[in-house]
Write a protein that holds these residues in place. Sequence first.
Motif, mmCIF file in Angstrom:
data_model
loop_
_atom_site.group_PDB
_atom_site.id
_atom_site.type_symbol
_atom_site.label_atom_id
_atom_site.label_comp_id
_atom_site.label_asym_id
_atom_site.label_seq_id
_atom_site.Cartn_x
_atom_site.Cartn_y
_atom_site.Cartn_z
ATOM 1 N N PRO A 213 0.793 -1.237 0.000
ATOM 2 C CA PRO A 213 0.000 0.000 0.000
ATOM 3 C C PRO A 213 0.823 1.285 0.000
ATOM 4 N N THR A 214 2.122 1.197 0.265
ATOM 5 C CA THR A 214 2.947 2.409 0.322
ATOM 6 C C THR A 214 3.546 2.743 -1.043
ATOM 7 N N ASP A 215 3.993 3.969 -1.172
ATOM 8 C CA ASP A 215 4.417 4.508 -2.458
ATOM 9 C C ASP A 215 5.934 4.416 -2.633
ATOM 10 N N PRO A 216 6.418 3.539 -3.530
ATOM 11 C CA PRO A 216 7.863 3.437 -3.730
ATOM 12 C C PRO A 216 8.468 4.662 -4.413
ATOM 13 N N VAL A 217 7.641 5.471 -5.062
ATOM 14 C CA VAL A 217 8.151 6.702 -5.660
ATOM 15 C C VAL A 217 8.649 7.642 -4.569
ATOM 16 N N VAL A 218 7.860 7.778 -3.512
ATOM 17 C CA VAL A 218 8.207 8.673 -2.401
ATOM 18 C C VAL A 218 9.155 8.002 -1.417
ATOM 19 N N TRP A 219 8.912 6.706 -1.138
ATOM 20 C CA TRP A 219 9.578 6.045 -0.026
ATOM 21 C C TRP A 219 10.582 4.974 -0.432
ATOM 22 N N LYS A 220 11.089 5.050 -1.653
ATOM 23 C CA LYS A 220 12.134 4.093 -2.014
ATOM 24 C C LYS A 220 13.374 4.352 -1.159
ATOM 25 N N PRO A 221 14.150 3.321 -0.894
ATOM 26 C CA PRO A 221 15.334 3.511 -0.056
ATOM 27 C C PRO A 221 16.499 4.109 -0.830
ATOM 28 N N ILE A 222 17.541 4.461 -0.118
ATOM 29 C CA ILE A 222 18.804 4.876 -0.719
ATOM 30 C C ILE A 222 19.605 3.601 -0.999
ATOM 31 N N GLY A 223 20.225 3.529 -2.146
ATOM 32 C CA GLY A 223 21.019 2.348 -2.466
ATOM 33 C C GLY A 223 21.035 2.104 -3.961
ATOM 34 N N LYS A 224 21.725 1.045 -4.366
ATOM 35 C CA LYS A 224 21.801 0.708 -5.786
ATOM 36 C C LYS A 224 21.761 -0.797 -6.027
ATOM 37 N N ASN A 225 21.414 -1.555 -4.977
ATOM 38 C CA ASN A 225 21.438 -3.008 -5.106
ATOM 39 C C ASN A 225 20.144 -3.631 -4.589
#
Length: 264
Positions: A213-225
């Motif tokens: 239900p949460t928004d990965p556009v707003v709440w994606k984490p920091i990282g590259k893997n």
Amino acid sequence: MKKVLFYRRGGLGDTLLTFPIFEVLKRKNCYIVAIGNTDYLKIAKEIGWVDEIYSDLYPEILKKDYDLKIFFSKSEGFPPFPSERIWIVDYYFNLLNLEKNFSLILPIKGFSKSPLKNKVVLHPGSGSLKKIPDFSLFEKIEKYLISQGFKTIYLIGEADSWIKDFTNNYWECLDSLLIAKALKSAKCFIGLDSGISHLVSYLGIKSFLFYGPTDPVVWKPIGKNYKIISLNLDCSPCFPKVCKNKKCLDVKLLFNKFLEIFNN
């Protein structure tokens, strides 16, 4: 040296998403006094991105002179959340007019005797029950991983004691800095939209993260893997007004999508 007072309360994920601000300001030779959850902020202090940490705005702190005060609060300074669908880190940097030049991996050193070393770490918990699918999803994933020769272990953090009702294969730790150091040697990580998932992604560990239900556009984490696993329903994202059916957390569909992404 400029002295900066920074204020932002929130959970582990919220706090980690402010770390790029500290890194960039520290590169500008700023002395940073950070107010928030000290259990999370001590990670930033460990790596030298903040100088002092406090849990509240005590009178003796406010009496000091600062060249810059940065407040993210509903009552003072900037709103803590963006009003549009934009990654919250971009939101912070746009507001503060800072150059977006920050690390995608936290420079944390692990320790050789970590109980998570060379294991796939499973974390079916989150700070909100609305984000959590039925535990059978992780049971299916663990069974599959074991069949493929992987060693697994569940991680139990501060909001996850309920996991003990489902498995005896776990490591429990309530210290975020110790968790970070232990995770550095993990094989990979599978979790939800949670503070622990944000920490793992920021550490550079290969991660598979379920967003319902949460928004990965707003709440994606920091990282590259990391890989975000979402059913991308038309009704998503909806958090915090989550429906009872929670079709976005359907176990069968998420498991199948996990297999597809994990083996790709």
